[in-house]
Design a protein around this motif. Structure first.
Motif, PDB file in Angstrom:
ATOM      1  N   GLN A 118      46.192  38.441  27.360  1.00 31.52           N
ATOM      2  CA  GLN A 118      46.872  39.428  28.197  1.00 31.52           C
ATOM      3  C   GLN A 118      47.248  40.627  27.340  1.00 31.52           C
ATOM      4  OE1 GLN A 118      47.915  39.346  31.744  1.00 31.52           O
ATOM      5  NE2 GLN A 118      48.109  41.487  31.145  1.00 31.52           N
ATOM      6  N   ARG A 167      37.185  43.247  29.817  1.00 27.79           N
ATOM      7  CA  ARG A 167      38.322  43.092  30.725  1.00 27.79           C
ATOM      8  C   ARG A 167      37.895  42.277  31.941  1.00 27.79           C
ATOM      9  NH1 ARG A 167      41.597  48.263  32.612  1.00 27.79           N
ATOM     10  NH2 ARG A 167      39.564  48.833  33.442  1.00 27.79           N
ATOM     11  N   THR A 186      46.809  46.583  29.399  1.00 29.58           N
ATOM     12  CA  THR A 186      46.036  47.098  30.531  1.00 29.58           C
ATOM     13  C   THR A 186      45.346  46.009  31.338  1.00 29.58           C
ATOM     14  OG1 THR A 186      44.159  47.450  29.034  1.00 29.58           O
ATOM     15  CG2 THR A 186      45.627  49.316  29.435  1.00 29.58           C
ATOM     16  N   GLY A 187      45.636  44.745  31.083  1.00 29.09           N
ATOM     17  CA  GLY A 187      45.021  43.683  31.870  1.00 29.09           C
ATOM     18  C   GLY A 187      44.666  42.461  31.037  1.00 29.09           C
ATOM     19  N   VAL A 206      40.535  41.571  38.178  1.00 27.56           N
ATOM     20  CA  VAL A 206      41.776  41.031  38.743  1.00 27.56           C
ATOM     21  C   VAL A 206      41.622  40.917  40.249  1.00 27.56           C
ATOM     22  CG1 VAL A 206      44.250  41.350  38.971  1.00 27.56           C
ATOM     23  CG2 VAL A 206      43.096  42.063  36.885  1.00 27.56           C
ATOM     24  N   TYR A 219      41.911  40.162  29.170  1.00 27.73           N
ATOM     25  CA  TYR A 219      40.635  40.375  28.503  1.00 27.73           C
ATOM     26  C   TYR A 219      40.074  39.047  27.991  1.00 27.73           C
ATOM     27  CZ  TYR A 219      41.596  45.387  28.531  1.00 27.73           C
ATOM     28  OH  TYR A 219      41.849  46.663  28.925  1.00 27.73           O
ATOM     29  N   GLU A 257      43.968  48.091  38.714  1.00 24.68           N
ATOM     30  CA  GLU A 257      45.236  48.330  38.054  1.00 24.68           C
ATOM     31  C   GLU A 257      45.474  49.825  37.877  1.00 24.68           C
ATOM     32  OE1 GLU A 257      45.291  46.266  34.420  1.00 24.68           O
ATOM     33  OE2 GLU A 257      44.921  44.319  35.301  1.00 24.68           O
TER      34      GLU A 257
END
Length: 247
Positions: free
Chosen positions: A70, A92, A73-74, A95, A76, A109
């Motif tokens: 985590q 990435r 930006t998200g 989501v 990975y 995101e």
């Protein structure tokens, strides 16, 4: 006196043989340490490179660790060589979110509004190697990114970076050899769905080599497709109609 000498000879040989065994073990022992890194060592390597929280770490049969991490930006997925500790790639993960009818859909995101400049990106990847090329890629869904090619230890690496945060989204080793003319033609034909007619190869000083492939379509249009000599990526497509309009 002769009996003592006969006894000393095999004793001396035994001593020499023992020393050889000891030296051989000392030489062989370091190779034992060349075993795969432990999960703890790999996790620490990932944390040193990327500021975030590790969710899960697994190891596949190909001597490679896969880490789910985590970041800001998200989430990975990072692939690390189990022996060298080198990062093979980082991508990435998409989501998803649940909707009212219990189905899932992609959730984009939010990213900061301020886009980083090429200078800021260069500063962020200065430790990744010597920069050879950097391009800004504009996407329709606003997921813009920078694509950079760096040279580290005589090995070319393509980096994909978030245009707003500078996070490395993907890292891929580039093949050392330039693709063949036949490969370039096949890529161009597939991209515009036509038949290759003519090809020219260019290798500008200090820039990535590329092919210009002229492709004929069934509707009698012609397209000139620029194919990257290393990554096989289609860089540009110029249509004959576009050239006529510009004239």
């Amino acid at each position: 006196m002769k009996k003592h000498r006969k006894w000393l000879v095999p004793a001396g040989l035994t001593l020499v043989f023992g020393l050889l065994l000891f030296v051989g073990f000392q030489w062989w022992a370091p190779s034992l340490s060349a075993e795969s890194l432990t999960i703890e060592e790999v996790n620490q390597t990932a944390k040193d490179k990327y500021p975030g929280t590790i969710i899960k770490t697994t190891k596949n049969e190909g001597e490679e660790y896969q880490i789910e991490m985590q970041l800001e930006t998200g989430v990975y997925q990072i692939r690390i060589d189990a022996k060298s500790g080198e990062v093979n790639s980082i991508k990435r993960r998409k989501v998803t979110k649940e909707t009212s009818d219990n189905t899932t859909e992609d959730s984009t995101e939010k990213t900061p509004q301020k886009q980083l400049t090429q200078k800021e990106i260069k500063e962020r990847i200065s430790s990744q190697g010597d920069l050879e090329q950097i391009d800004f890629v504009k996407e329709i869904d606003n997921s813009d990114y920078y694509k950079a090619v760096v040279n580290k230890n005589n090995e070319k690496i393509t980096l994909i970076l978030d245009a707003y945060t500078g996070t490395i989204i993907d890292s891929t080793k580039v093949a050392d050899s330039i693709i063949t003319e036949s490969e370039a033609i096949a890529i161009a034909e597939k991209h515009v769905k036509g038949t290759g007619d003519d090809t020219e190869f260019y290798q500008p000083s200090g820039q990535t080599p590329y092919y210009l492939v002229e492709v004929e379509l069934e509707d009698d249009r012609d397209a000139v497709v620029q194919v990257d000599g290393y990554t096989k990526e289609v860089k540009t497509v110029t249509w004959e109609d576009d050239e006529d309009d510009s004239e």
